[in-house]
Design a protein around this motif. Sequence first.
Motif, PDB file in Angstrom:
ATOM      1  N   SER A  28      15.091  -4.777  -3.103  1.00  0.00           N
ATOM      2  CA  SER A  28      14.129  -5.087  -2.048  1.00  0.00           C
ATOM      3  C   SER A  28      12.748  -4.615  -2.490  1.00  0.00           C
ATOM      4  O   SER A  28      12.623  -3.710  -3.305  1.00  0.00           O
ATOM      5  CB  SER A  28      14.542  -4.403  -0.747  1.00  0.00           C
ATOM      6  OG  SER A  28      15.829  -4.843  -0.347  1.00  0.00           O
ATOM      7  N   SER A  29      11.710  -5.238  -1.936  1.00  0.00           N
ATOM      8  CA  SER A  29      10.351  -4.838  -2.313  1.00  0.00           C
ATOM      9  C   SER A  29       9.369  -5.174  -1.191  1.00  0.00           C
ATOM     10  O   SER A  29       9.668  -5.961  -0.294  1.00  0.00           O
ATOM     11  CB  SER A  29       9.928  -5.547  -3.604  1.00  0.00           C
ATOM     12  OG  SER A  29       9.886  -6.945  -3.394  1.00  0.00           O
ATOM     13  N   LYS A  30       8.191  -4.567  -1.283  1.00  0.00           N
ATOM     14  CA  LYS A  30       7.154  -4.793  -0.280  1.00  0.00           C
ATOM     15  C   LYS A  30       5.814  -4.884  -0.983  1.00  0.00           C
ATOM     16  O   LYS A  30       5.484  -4.042  -1.816  1.00  0.00           O
ATOM     17  CB  LYS A  30       7.156  -3.643   0.723  1.00  0.00           C
ATOM     18  CG  LYS A  30       6.124  -3.779   1.818  1.00  0.00           C
ATOM     19  CD  LYS A  30       6.184  -2.605   2.766  1.00  0.00           C
ATOM     20  CE  LYS A  30       5.311  -1.510   2.225  1.00  0.00           C
ATOM     21  NZ  LYS A  30       4.843  -0.526   3.159  1.00  0.00           N
ATOM     22  N   GLY A  31       5.056  -5.926  -0.654  1.00  0.00           N
ATOM     23  CA  GLY A  31       3.699  -6.079  -1.166  1.00  0.00           C
ATOM     24  C   GLY A  31       2.747  -6.114   0.023  1.00  0.00           C
ATOM     25  O   GLY A  31       3.147  -5.832   1.152  1.00  0.00           O
ATOM     26  N   GLU A  32       1.501  -6.489  -0.238  1.00  0.00           N
ATOM     27  CA  GLU A  32       0.512  -6.487   0.844  1.00  0.00           C
ATOM     28  C   GLU A  32       0.851  -7.504   1.937  1.00  0.00           C
ATOM     29  O   GLU A  32       0.801  -7.197   3.108  1.00  0.00           O
ATOM     30  CB  GLU A  32      -0.881  -6.773   0.280  1.00  0.00           C
ATOM     31  CG  GLU A  32      -1.969  -6.605   1.323  1.00  0.00           C
ATOM     32  CD  GLU A  32      -3.345  -6.820   0.744  1.00  0.00           C
ATOM     33  OE1 GLU A  32      -4.235  -7.196   1.513  1.00  0.00           O
ATOM     34  OE2 GLU A  32      -3.528  -6.607  -0.471  1.00  0.00           O
ATOM     35  N   ASN A  33       1.202  -8.728   1.532  1.00  0.00           N
ATOM     36  CA  ASN A  33       1.497  -9.777   2.511  1.00  0.00           C
ATOM     37  C   ASN A  33       2.856 -10.423   2.291  1.00  0.00           C
ATOM     38  O   ASN A  33       3.087 -11.561   2.700  1.00  0.00           O
ATOM     39  CB  ASN A  33       0.407 -10.856   2.475  1.00  0.00           C
ATOM     40  CG  ASN A  33      -0.890 -10.367   3.055  1.00  0.00           C
ATOM     41  OD1 ASN A  33      -0.893  -9.732   4.100  1.00  0.00           O
ATOM     42  ND2 ASN A  33      -1.978 -10.637   2.379  1.00  0.00           N
ATOM     43  N   GLU A  34       3.730  -9.721   1.609  1.00  0.00           N
ATOM     44  CA  GLU A  34       5.067 -10.264   1.401  1.00  0.00           C
ATOM     45  C   GLU A  34       6.075  -9.135   1.254  1.00  0.00           C
ATOM     46  O   GLU A  34       5.727  -8.014   0.899  1.00  0.00           O
ATOM     47  CB  GLU A  34       5.104 -11.195   0.191  1.00  0.00           C
ATOM     48  CG  GLU A  34       4.584 -10.602  -1.084  1.00  0.00           C
ATOM     49  CD  GLU A  34       4.323 -11.670  -2.134  1.00  0.00           C
ATOM     50  OE1 GLU A  34       4.373 -12.865  -1.834  1.00  0.00           O
ATOM     51  OE2 GLU A  34       4.073 -11.278  -3.270  1.00  0.00           O
ATOM     52  N   GLU A  35       7.298  -9.482   1.571  1.00  0.00           N
ATOM     53  CA  GLU A  35       8.363  -8.486   1.527  1.00  0.00           C
ATOM     54  C   GLU A  35       9.668  -9.189   1.214  1.00  0.00           C
ATOM     55  O   GLU A  35       9.924 -10.287   1.700  1.00  0.00           O
ATOM     56  CB  GLU A  35       8.444  -7.797   2.890  1.00  0.00           C
ATOM     57  CG  GLU A  35       9.505  -6.742   2.990  1.00  0.00           C
ATOM     58  CD  GLU A  35       9.463  -5.983   4.313  1.00  0.00           C
ATOM     59  OE1 GLU A  35      10.227  -5.025   4.447  1.00  0.00           O
ATOM     60  OE2 GLU A  35       8.681  -6.353   5.215  1.00  0.00           O
TER      61      GLU A  35
END
Length: 164
Positions: A21-28
């Motif tokens: 799993s991952s998380k970016g500024e405008n996506e996950e």
Amino acid sequence: SKLKGFRMLFPEDGEYVPDLSSKGENEETIVFDSFNKKTNIQYDGQLDYHQEKSFANDKDTMLDIVSGRNSYKGKYEERELSDKIVYSAQKKSSFDDVDEKNNFSYRFFGYVKSKKKEYLGIEYSFRFSCYKGKEVCSLKKEEAEKKVRKIIDSITFLKVKKEK
């Protein structure tokens, strides 16, 4: 979601997989897996949340992406709900190189687009298979599809105000 962009039901025996799993500024990306010892059914899923991404507004682009990730060339069912449009498809895969009676899996995948906000959506993919191919397995397509539909229909986009 860690971005607090959406909420959904989570499989009762599902486990969040932090390494995938991952998380970016405008996506996950959220990945989970589940294994029910009683039924011998393994169930895993991945959801990719996109906000403020221009491609998330283009249904055809998103379905091309989803089709490519799932090696799918067919049509999608479209269902319009009060706050979202759900595009869904499914396929059965058989594994010829496995000499076991339960040598197949069902995959359910698609795209959920917000009706209340532009550039907001979620790609999803769920796979159901028999964990131990030689053991009894009660995997039924209809039951698997019902589980997926319940989760997908439960998706609620958060902090979304109707744009005018």
